[in-house]
Motif scaffolding. Sequence first.
Motif, PDB file in Angstrom:
ATOM      1  N   TRP A 186      -6.694  -7.937  14.314  1.00 49.53           N
ATOM      2  CA  TRP A 186      -5.996  -7.328  13.189  1.00 49.53           C
ATOM      3  C   TRP A 186      -6.497  -5.918  12.895  1.00 49.53           C
ATOM      4  CZ3 TRP A 186      -1.458  -8.084  11.528  1.00 49.53           C
ATOM      5  CH2 TRP A 186      -1.041  -7.606  10.285  1.00 49.53           C
ATOM      6  N   GLY A 187      -7.686  -5.598  13.365  1.00 46.67           N
ATOM      7  CA  GLY A 187      -8.188  -4.242  13.195  1.00 46.67           C
ATOM      8  C   GLY A 187      -7.353  -3.201  13.932  1.00 46.67           C
ATOM      9  N   ILE A 188      -6.586  -3.623  14.936  1.00 44.15           N
ATOM     10  CA  ILE A 188      -5.760  -2.682  15.698  1.00 44.15           C
ATOM     11  C   ILE A 188      -4.636  -2.098  14.842  1.00 44.15           C
ATOM     12  CG2 ILE A 188      -4.177  -2.460  17.656  1.00 44.15           C
ATOM     13  CD1 ILE A 188      -5.985  -4.440  19.172  1.00 44.15           C
ATOM     14  N   PRO A 189      -3.740  -2.928  14.272  1.00 43.01           N
ATOM     15  CA  PRO A 189      -2.713  -2.322  13.412  1.00 43.01           C
ATOM     16  C   PRO A 189      -3.314  -1.648  12.184  1.00 43.01           C
ATOM     17  CG  PRO A 189      -2.620  -4.727  13.315  1.00 43.01           C
ATOM     18  CD  PRO A 189      -3.513  -4.380  14.449  1.00 43.01           C
ATOM     19  N   MET A 190      -4.440  -2.163  11.683  1.00 40.67           N
ATOM     20  CA  MET A 190      -5.089  -1.509  10.543  1.00 40.67           C
ATOM     21  C   MET A 190      -5.588  -0.111  10.924  1.00 40.67           C
ATOM     22  SD  MET A 190      -7.284  -4.410   8.494  1.00 40.67           S
ATOM     23  CE  MET A 190      -8.028  -3.117   7.484  1.00 40.67           C
ATOM     24  N   ALA A 191      -6.074   0.038  12.158  1.00 38.72           N
ATOM     25  CA  ALA A 191      -6.546   1.348  12.612  1.00 38.72           C
ATOM     26  C   ALA A 191      -5.407   2.361  12.623  1.00 38.72           C
ATOM     27  CB  ALA A 191      -7.161   1.219  14.007  1.00 38.72           C
ATOM     28  N   PHE A 192      -4.240   1.956  13.101  1.00 38.87           N
ATOM     29  CA  PHE A 192      -3.084   2.849  13.096  1.00 38.87           C
ATOM     30  C   PHE A 192      -2.656   3.178  11.668  1.00 38.87           C
ATOM     31  CE2 PHE A 192      -2.892   1.628  17.477  1.00 38.87           C
ATOM     32  CZ  PHE A 192      -2.241   2.677  18.122  1.00 38.87           C
ATOM     33  N   ALA A 193      -2.702   2.170  10.789  1.00 32.88           N
ATOM     34  CA  ALA A 193      -2.340   2.403   9.397  1.00 32.88           C
ATOM     35  C   ALA A 193      -3.284   3.408   8.753  1.00 32.88           C
ATOM     36  CB  ALA A 193      -2.370   1.083   8.623  1.00 32.88           C
ATOM     37  N   ALA A 194      -4.575   3.310   9.063  1.00 30.66           N
ATOM     38  CA  ALA A 194      -5.566   4.197   8.465  1.00 30.66           C
ATOM     39  C   ALA A 194      -5.435   5.629   8.970  1.00 30.66           C
ATOM     40  CB  ALA A 194      -6.973   3.674   8.752  1.00 30.66           C
ATOM     41  N   ARG A 208      -2.685   6.994  11.014  1.00 30.50           N
ATOM     42  CA  ARG A 208      -1.336   7.571  11.042  1.00 30.50           C
ATOM     43  C   ARG A 208      -0.504   7.287   9.799  1.00 30.50           C
ATOM     44  NH1 ARG A 208       1.056   6.871  17.206  1.00 30.50           N
ATOM     45  NH2 ARG A 208      -0.839   7.508  18.362  1.00 30.50           N
ATOM     46  N   GLY A 209      -0.952   6.334   8.991  1.00 26.78           N
ATOM     47  CA  GLY A 209      -0.170   5.963   7.817  1.00 26.78           C
ATOM     48  C   GLY A 209       1.016   5.093   8.138  1.00 26.78           C
ATOM     49  N   GLU A 210       1.092   4.596   9.362  1.00 29.92           N
ATOM     50  CA  GLU A 210       2.166   3.713   9.810  1.00 29.92           C
ATOM     51  C   GLU A 210       1.653   2.880  10.972  1.00 29.92           C
ATOM     52  OE1 GLU A 210       5.418   5.884  11.418  1.00 29.92           O
ATOM     53  OE2 GLU A 210       4.198   6.914  12.931  1.00 29.92           O
ATOM     54  N   VAL A 211       2.421   1.860  11.349  1.00 24.34           N
ATOM     55  CA  VAL A 211       2.051   1.014  12.486  1.00 24.34           C
ATOM     56  C   VAL A 211       3.191   1.072  13.500  1.00 24.34           C
ATOM     57  CG1 VAL A 211       1.244  -1.254  13.222  1.00 24.34           C
ATOM     58  CG2 VAL A 211       0.783  -0.477  10.886  1.00 24.34           C
ATOM     59  N   PRO A 212       3.109   1.973  14.488  1.00 25.33           N
ATOM     60  CA  PRO A 212       4.188   2.143  15.467  1.00 25.33           C
ATOM     61  C   PRO A 212       4.222   0.989  16.477  1.00 25.33           C
ATOM     62  CG  PRO A 212       2.335   3.536  16.034  1.00 25.33           C
ATOM     63  CD  PRO A 212       1.994   2.913  14.718  1.00 25.33           C
ATOM     64  N   PRO A 213       5.274   0.906  17.276  1.00 20.10           N
ATOM     65  CA  PRO A 213       5.398  -0.189  18.259  1.00 20.10           C
ATOM     66  C   PRO A 213       4.217  -0.306  19.214  1.00 20.10           C
ATOM     67  CG  PRO A 213       7.499   0.934  18.006  1.00 20.10           C
ATOM     68  CD  PRO A 213       6.508   1.724  17.212  1.00 20.10           C
ATOM     69  N   ILE A 214       3.643   0.828  19.635  1.00 17.51           N
ATOM     70  CA  ILE A 214       2.533   0.755  20.591  1.00 17.51           C
ATOM     71  C   ILE A 214       1.349  -0.013  20.001  1.00 17.51           C
ATOM     72  CG2 ILE A 214       1.489   2.945  19.901  1.00 17.51           C
ATOM     73  CD1 ILE A 214       0.783   3.425  22.822  1.00 17.51           C
ATOM     74  N   ALA A 215       1.189   0.057  18.678  1.00 16.10           N
ATOM     75  CA  ALA A 215       0.105  -0.683  18.032  1.00 16.10           C
ATOM     76  C   ALA A 215       0.309  -2.182  18.180  1.00 16.10           C
ATOM     77  CB  ALA A 215       0.024  -0.312  16.552  1.00 16.10           C
ATOM     78  N   TRP A 216       1.558  -2.627  18.063  1.00 16.97           N
ATOM     79  CA  TRP A 216       1.831  -4.060  18.170  1.00 16.97           C
ATOM     80  C   TRP A 216       1.699  -4.544  19.611  1.00 16.97           C
ATOM     81  CZ3 TRP A 216       1.158  -6.104  13.777  1.00 16.97           C
ATOM     82  CH2 TRP A 216       1.567  -5.474  12.612  1.00 16.97           C
TER      83      TRP A 216
END
Length: 303
Positions: free
Chosen positions: A163-171, A173-181
């Motif tokens: 779960w730290g992966i999408p959280m890292a993108f959120a922190a 970039r301020g969003e969670v793009p498809p590559i994060a998922w």
Amino acid sequence: MSYERDYVPIPPPVPFWRERLGQYWQLVRGDRPIGWLLLLWPTWWGLWVAAEGIPPLWTLIVFTLGVWLTRSGGCVINDYADRWLDPQVERTRNRPIASGKVGGREALMVFAVLMLAAFALVLTMNRLTVWMSAVGVLLAASYPYLKRYTYLPQVYLGLAFGWGIPMAFAAIRGEVPPIAWVLYGANILWATAYDTWYAMVDRDDDLRAGAKSTAILFGDMDLIAQGVLYAATFFALWLVGRQAGLGMAYWIGLGVAGALVAYEFVIARHRERDACFRAFLHNQWVGMSVFAGIAVAYWQASH
């Protein structure tokens, strides 16, 4: 005339606070960093891909400390949930809760302190990251109970550990793009695979105790299922590398990781307990190889 002592000197008693800290250190697996590393590497994958290189220093510190705190809290709640199972398993019967050295309420207090510390760190991030951290706590707290009701707790571990992966993108970039998922999916597959090695160590004990795992679900097809899981992991990582435009260093890192996984199958092919545990431990090098490929690829692109 002198006389030799005929008794062994009694060592001074250990102070109460030091004894409790020692028990808590064992409870959070402070003496066994493998779980922290298996959680750290995919979190760093996400941070580096999200930042397209070295992430902001404070974000790196928050996520690195958060990984340790979250993993430690996960160990505590896992042992609390498994207090009925651990005394029946050879590998876990001497853990602090299973052996009675730490009480259930005491363990829950330790868990609460760790989670509050992690949440305090996350509060320095943006609002999206804070909201997503609540999901992370829910995943970490509920994971241990799945082995009573489903054969797929290893899959859920991947959901929690990654779960730290999408959280890292959120922190960042301020969003969670498809590559994060996609990267998150790669971690779910990888965690399911390496935790299945771990479950194969305890398979006989789990069967006697009535616990469930992917190792029990796969049965005699376990090695084939492992091959499929690792192949799917590398396919997802290939998609990430292609989408992110990573260079040759990344593909070399994946190649090294693939060779390391192949070695795991060599050592664990007879399903012996010690060999399966060694295969599980070996995955820290797999995660590090993938991270090294990502970090070097971005470094080369910026120079």
